[in-house]
Design a protein around this motif. Sequence first.
Motif, PDB file in Angstrom:
ATOM      1  N   UNK A 295      32.071 138.180 -24.012  1.00  0.00           N
ATOM      2  CA  UNK A 295      32.595 138.465 -22.671  1.00  0.00           C
ATOM      3  C   UNK A 295      33.026 139.917 -22.535  1.00  0.00           C
ATOM      4  N   UNK A 296      33.425 140.548 -23.631  1.00  0.00           N
ATOM      5  CA  UNK A 296      33.882 141.938 -23.595  1.00  0.00           C
ATOM      6  C   UNK A 296      32.891 142.893 -24.247  1.00  0.00           C
ATOM      7  N   UNK A 297      31.678 142.445 -24.485  1.00  0.00           N
ATOM      8  CA  UNK A 297      30.710 143.255 -25.199  1.00  0.00           C
ATOM      9  C   UNK A 297      29.840 144.099 -24.305  1.00  0.00           C
ATOM     10  N   UNK A 298      28.786 144.630 -24.909  1.00  0.00           N
ATOM     11  CA  UNK A 298      27.853 145.528 -24.239  1.00  0.00           C
ATOM     12  C   UNK A 298      27.184 144.866 -23.038  1.00  0.00           C
ATOM     13  N   UNK A 299      26.738 143.641 -23.218  1.00  0.00           N
ATOM     14  CA  UNK A 299      26.036 142.931 -22.153  1.00  0.00           C
ATOM     15  C   UNK A 299      26.973 142.649 -20.982  1.00  0.00           C
ATOM     16  N   UNK A 300      28.216 142.311 -21.288  1.00  0.00           N
ATOM     17  CA  UNK A 300      29.181 142.034 -20.213  1.00  0.00           C
ATOM     18  C   UNK A 300      29.404 143.275 -19.346  1.00  0.00           C
ATOM     19  N   UNK A 301      29.457 144.446 -19.975  1.00  0.00           N
ATOM     20  CA  UNK A 301      29.637 145.689 -19.214  1.00  0.00           C
ATOM     21  C   UNK A 301      28.468 145.921 -18.259  1.00  0.00           C
ATOM     22  N   UNK A 302      27.255 145.664 -18.749  1.00  0.00           N
ATOM     23  CA  UNK A 302      26.093 145.871 -17.895  1.00  0.00           C
ATOM     24  C   UNK A 302      26.044 144.842 -16.772  1.00  0.00           C
ATOM     25  N   UNK A 303      26.528 143.621 -17.027  1.00  0.00           N
ATOM     26  CA  UNK A 303      26.543 142.598 -15.982  1.00  0.00           C
ATOM     27  C   UNK A 303      27.562 142.925 -14.890  1.00  0.00           C
ATOM     28  N   UNK A 304      28.631 143.616 -15.266  1.00  0.00           N
ATOM     29  CA  UNK A 304      29.588 144.057 -14.240  1.00  0.00           C
ATOM     30  C   UNK A 304      28.907 145.035 -13.280  1.00  0.00           C
ATOM     31  N   UNK A 305      28.125 145.929 -13.848  1.00  0.00           N
ATOM     32  CA  UNK A 305      27.359 146.855 -13.005  1.00  0.00           C
ATOM     33  C   UNK A 305      26.344 146.096 -12.170  1.00  0.00           C
ATOM     34  N   UNK A 306      25.661 145.132 -12.797  1.00  0.00           N
ATOM     35  CA  UNK A 306      24.653 144.346 -12.083  1.00  0.00           C
ATOM     36  C   UNK A 306      25.269 143.581 -10.921  1.00  0.00           C
ATOM     37  N   UNK A 307      26.502 143.088 -11.101  1.00  0.00           N
ATOM     38  CA  UNK A 307      27.165 142.347 -10.035  1.00  0.00           C
ATOM     39  C   UNK A 307      27.342 143.184  -8.786  1.00  0.00           C
ATOM     40  N   UNK A 308      27.747 144.442  -8.966  1.00  0.00           N
ATOM     41  CA  UNK A 308      27.886 145.338  -7.817  1.00  0.00           C
ATOM     42  C   UNK A 308      26.542 145.576  -7.142  1.00  0.00           C
ATOM     43  N   UNK A 309      25.518 145.776  -7.967  1.00  0.00           N
ATOM     44  CA  UNK A 309      24.188 146.045  -7.413  1.00  0.00           C
ATOM     45  C   UNK A 309      23.687 144.848  -6.611  1.00  0.00           C
ATOM     46  N   UNK A 310      23.882 143.650  -7.147  1.00  0.00           N
ATOM     47  CA  UNK A 310      23.431 142.440  -6.455  1.00  0.00           C
ATOM     48  C   UNK A 310      24.112 142.314  -5.099  1.00  0.00           C
ATOM     49  N   UNK A 311      25.414 142.601  -5.046  1.00  0.00           N
ATOM     50  CA  UNK A 311      26.134 142.517  -3.769  1.00  0.00           C
ATOM     51  C   UNK A 311      25.609 143.548  -2.767  1.00  0.00           C
ATOM     52  N   UNK A 312      25.332 144.752  -3.247  1.00  0.00           N
ATOM     53  CA  UNK A 312      24.818 145.788  -2.347  1.00  0.00           C
ATOM     54  C   UNK A 312      23.425 145.426  -1.853  1.00  0.00           C
ATOM     55  N   UNK A 313      22.602 144.921  -2.773  1.00  0.00           N
ATOM     56  CA  UNK A 313      21.264 144.467  -2.368  1.00  0.00           C
ATOM     57  C   UNK A 313      21.385 143.338  -1.347  1.00  0.00           C
ATOM     58  N   UNK A 314      22.326 142.424  -1.578  1.00  0.00           N
ATOM     59  CA  UNK A 314      22.542 141.332  -0.633  1.00  0.00           C
ATOM     60  C   UNK A 314      22.946 141.838   0.738  1.00  0.00           C
ATOM     61  N   UNK A 315      23.797 142.867   0.755  1.00  0.00           N
ATOM     62  CA  UNK A 315      24.202 143.447   2.040  1.00  0.00           C
ATOM     63  C   UNK A 315      23.020 144.097   2.740  1.00  0.00           C
TER      64      UNK A 315
END
Length: 360
Positions: A295-315
Amino acid sequence: MGSTVSVILGLVLAVLVLVLFTVKLKIHPFFALIATSATFAIVAGMNMQDMLSAFTSGMGGTIADIGLVIALGTVTGTLLEKSGAAETMAKTILKITGKKHAALGLAITGYFVSIPVFCDSAFVLLSPIARRLSKDTKISMTTMAISLAMGLHATHMFVPPTPGPLAVAGILNADLGMVILFGALVSIPVMLVGYFASLTAGKKYYYIPEDDSDVTEEEDENAKLPSALASFMPILVPILLMLLKTVGDMVASENILLSILNVIGTPAVALLIGMLLAAYTYHNIHPEDKLAWSFDGLVADSLRTAGQIVLIVGAGGAFGGICSGIALAAACGDPALGAVYSAAGLCAGLFYQFGQLGIS
């Protein structure tokens, strides 16, 4: 529904609102795009209930289509970046072009690296290589920087699974394999124009960087890096699978091979395969990292970025939904309004590119 004039006015005001919110007021792109969509709908004369319905369906449909693809692509890019695969790609290409054409090698490197890795991160990652090459070859750093930047931005703006063109493909319901194919082709002349422009700029603004690096070339050469094959495969395999699926869809016959390609060539599955290849490469380089997938590793950090991107794409998709709602007026016999809608649909994709600047 409003007149043609009100639709054009709404589109112009929507663009102004987006630029004002993202560039001047520094508001997060997600909220800027919501304000943009609302401005367009209200000025164009869309009633509130239809606007909310179009907004939610457009946003939900877009996220459902490409949300997983963006998450997988973002994780793959992070794994390639942290494993040193991007540096391996740069060195491999530069071996082919030679130091005499080092600037062209950097442009080609940027062309490939920016497909899975965000161009701003890739620029920071590859800048030390550009600086070293500039010092070794006495080619102006101006030339190196422009060549690298244009190579990175060419595919970053045109070739999925980079989030920008991926969002545009989703909003316009375009075939992803064809978008990749033609995006890759269009990116080549764009990259070359940037390269030739860098040669002219380098002569006018000649600059060789000072040797102020804290890491010696010998230490850098001894750093553990993945092989060229391991570095390129997470990028090339998904692209190849998606292209094969596109070709297979054009074939009228049905057989087991085409059925398999139809599954593994699906963007989400193809990118999952690419991500697993990148994960294998990362594990070989950093076997000591046991928390990469935590949850606190490398992949989790990239998923936090991905979450923002998904929301912007959704908008951005929500704006496309509103455009679709306004297009109903065109179906009622107003060709001028239909032309405006077509322009608005394209702007839905362009709006995402503006919004992405807020994340970079």
